[in-house]
Design a protein around this motif. Structure first.
Motif, PDB file in Angstrom:
ATOM      1  N   LYS A 282      -6.614  -2.143  -3.798  1.00  0.00           N
ATOM      2  CA  LYS A 282      -6.232  -1.360  -4.720  1.00  0.00           C
ATOM      3  C   LYS A 282      -7.356  -0.465  -5.542  1.00  0.00           C
ATOM      4  CE  LYS A 282      -2.058  -1.697  -7.507  1.00  0.00           C
ATOM      5  NZ  LYS A 282      -1.496  -2.406  -8.569  1.00  0.00           N
ATOM      6  N   PRO A 283      -8.435  -1.466  -6.125  1.00  0.00           N
ATOM      7  CA  PRO A 283      -9.178  -0.689  -6.920  1.00  0.00           C
ATOM      8  C   PRO A 283     -10.168   0.291  -6.274  1.00  0.00           C
ATOM      9  CG  PRO A 283      -9.313  -3.127  -7.385  1.00  0.00           C
ATOM     10  CD  PRO A 283      -8.400  -2.805  -6.068  1.00  0.00           C
ATOM     11  N   VAL A 284     -10.485  -0.016  -4.755  1.00  0.00           N
ATOM     12  CA  VAL A 284     -11.044   0.758  -4.191  1.00  0.00           C
ATOM     13  C   VAL A 284     -10.637   2.279  -3.648  1.00  0.00           C
ATOM     14  CG1 VAL A 284     -12.279   1.084  -1.743  1.00  0.00           C
ATOM     15  CG2 VAL A 284     -12.792  -0.830  -2.981  1.00  0.00           C
ATOM     16  N   ILE A 285      -9.126   2.035  -3.362  1.00  0.00           N
ATOM     17  CA  ILE A 285      -8.339   3.165  -3.157  1.00  0.00           C
ATOM     18  C   ILE A 285      -8.281   3.896  -4.395  1.00  0.00           C
ATOM     19  CG2 ILE A 285      -5.893   3.779  -2.217  1.00  0.00           C
ATOM     20  CD1 ILE A 285      -5.910   1.167  -0.768  1.00  0.00           C
ATOM     21  N   SER A 286      -7.981   3.230  -5.596  1.00  0.00           N
ATOM     22  CA  SER A 286      -7.981   3.954  -6.859  1.00  0.00           C
ATOM     23  C   SER A 286      -9.021   4.927  -7.256  1.00  0.00           C
ATOM     24  CB  SER A 286      -7.584   3.210  -7.908  1.00  0.00           C
ATOM     25  OG  SER A 286      -6.325   2.617  -7.777  1.00  0.00           O
TER      26      SER A 286
ATOM     27  N   ILE B 261      -6.644   1.660   6.100  1.00  0.00           N
ATOM     28  CA  ILE B 261      -6.410   3.051   5.515  1.00  0.00           C
ATOM     29  C   ILE B 261      -7.726   3.767   5.533  1.00  0.00           C
ATOM     30  CG2 ILE B 261      -5.975   4.021   3.188  1.00  0.00           C
ATOM     31  CD1 ILE B 261      -4.801   1.047   2.671  1.00  0.00           C
ATOM     32  N   THR B 262      -7.236   5.026   5.749  1.00  0.00           N
ATOM     33  CA  THR B 262      -8.480   6.127   6.001  1.00  0.00           C
ATOM     34  C   THR B 262      -8.081   7.187   4.623  1.00  0.00           C
ATOM     35  OG1 THR B 262      -7.539   7.619   7.595  1.00  0.00           O
ATOM     36  CG2 THR B 262      -9.273   5.849   8.215  1.00  0.00           C
ATOM     37  N   ILE B 263      -9.052   7.440   3.965  1.00  0.00           N
ATOM     38  CA  ILE B 263      -8.950   8.583   3.076  1.00  0.00           C
ATOM     39  C   ILE B 263     -10.097   9.469   3.174  1.00  0.00           C
ATOM     40  CG2 ILE B 263      -8.808   8.981   0.470  1.00  0.00           C
ATOM     41  CD1 ILE B 263      -8.178   5.946  -0.021  1.00  0.00           C
ATOM     42  N   ASP B 264      -9.880  10.642   3.855  1.00  0.00           N
ATOM     43  CA  ASP B 264     -10.949  11.622   4.110  1.00  0.00           C
ATOM     44  C   ASP B 264     -11.952  10.729   5.260  1.00  0.00           C
ATOM     45  OD1 ASP B 264      -9.845  13.674   3.095  1.00  0.00           O
ATOM     46  OD2 ASP B 264     -11.156  13.916   1.314  1.00  0.00           O
TER      47      ASP B 264
ATOM     48  N   ALA C 291       0.815  -1.106  -0.109  1.00  0.00           N
ATOM     49  CA  ALA C 291      -0.015  -0.070  -0.194  1.00  0.00           C
ATOM     50  C   ALA C 291       0.852   1.193  -0.079  1.00  0.00           C
ATOM     51  CB  ALA C 291      -0.859   0.061   1.192  1.00  0.00           C
ATOM     52  N   LYS C 292       1.852   1.297   0.831  1.00  0.00           N
ATOM     53  CA  LYS C 292       2.785   2.373   0.836  1.00  0.00           C
ATOM     54  C   LYS C 292       3.419   2.655  -0.266  1.00  0.00           C
ATOM     55  CE  LYS C 292       4.085   0.813   4.946  1.00  0.00           C
ATOM     56  NZ  LYS C 292       5.088   0.822   6.146  1.00  0.00           N
ATOM     57  N   GLU C 293       3.810   1.581  -1.031  1.00  0.00           N
ATOM     58  CA  GLU C 293       4.646   1.773  -2.248  1.00  0.00           C
ATOM     59  C   GLU C 293       3.923   2.357  -3.288  1.00  0.00           C
ATOM     60  OE1 GLU C 293       6.410  -2.417  -3.034  1.00  0.00           O
ATOM     61  OE2 GLU C 293       7.697  -1.943  -1.530  1.00  0.00           O
ATOM     62  N   PHE C 294       2.468   1.809  -3.307  1.00  0.00           N
ATOM     63  CA  PHE C 294       1.501   2.136  -4.332  1.00  0.00           C
ATOM     64  C   PHE C 294       1.178   3.604  -4.123  1.00  0.00           C
ATOM     65  CE2 PHE C 294      -2.963   3.238  -5.095  1.00  0.00           C
ATOM     66  CZ  PHE C 294      -3.239   3.018  -6.538  1.00  0.00           C
ATOM     67  N   PHE C 295       1.320   4.198  -2.896  1.00  0.00           N
ATOM     68  CA  PHE C 295       1.157   5.429  -2.642  1.00  0.00           C
ATOM     69  C   PHE C 295       2.263   6.479  -3.150  1.00  0.00           C
ATOM     70  CE2 PHE C 295      -1.786   4.419   1.109  1.00  0.00           C
ATOM     71  CZ  PHE C 295      -3.083   4.411   0.467  1.00  0.00           C
TER      72      PHE C 295
END
Length: 78
Positions: free
Chosen positions: A68-72, A56-59, A18-22
């Motif tokens: 990955k698909p949801v994060i993207s 992971i929180t995004i806002d 996840a961190k590498e992806f970010f």
């Protein structure tokens, strides 16, 4: 830019991915190592009901695991 936070541990493979992806996508994130920070570990459990990482929180969105698909989609990236 959306606020991205990851609750992780140093030995977690999915956390590392996840961190590498970010980093690859140029997404800034705040990291909390819940293996050494009891307050953040409690915060993570209160947020997610989970003891596993990554969380992971995004806002205001909560993602359990490295999805990955949801994060993207939430970040609007490919």
């Amino acid at each position: 830019m959306k606020k991205v936070t990851i609750y992780s541990t140093p030995t977690c493979t999915y956390c590392r991915h996840a961190k590498e992806f970010f980093k690859e996508k140029g997404i800034q994130f705040e990291e909390h190592d819940v293996s050494v920070d009891a307050a953040r570990r409690t915060e993570m459990i209160d947020l997610s009901g989970q003891m596993g990482v990554p969380v992971i929180t995004i806002d205001n969105d909560l993602i359990i695991g490295f999805n990955k698909p949801v994060i993207s989609q939430i970040l609007g990236i490919k």
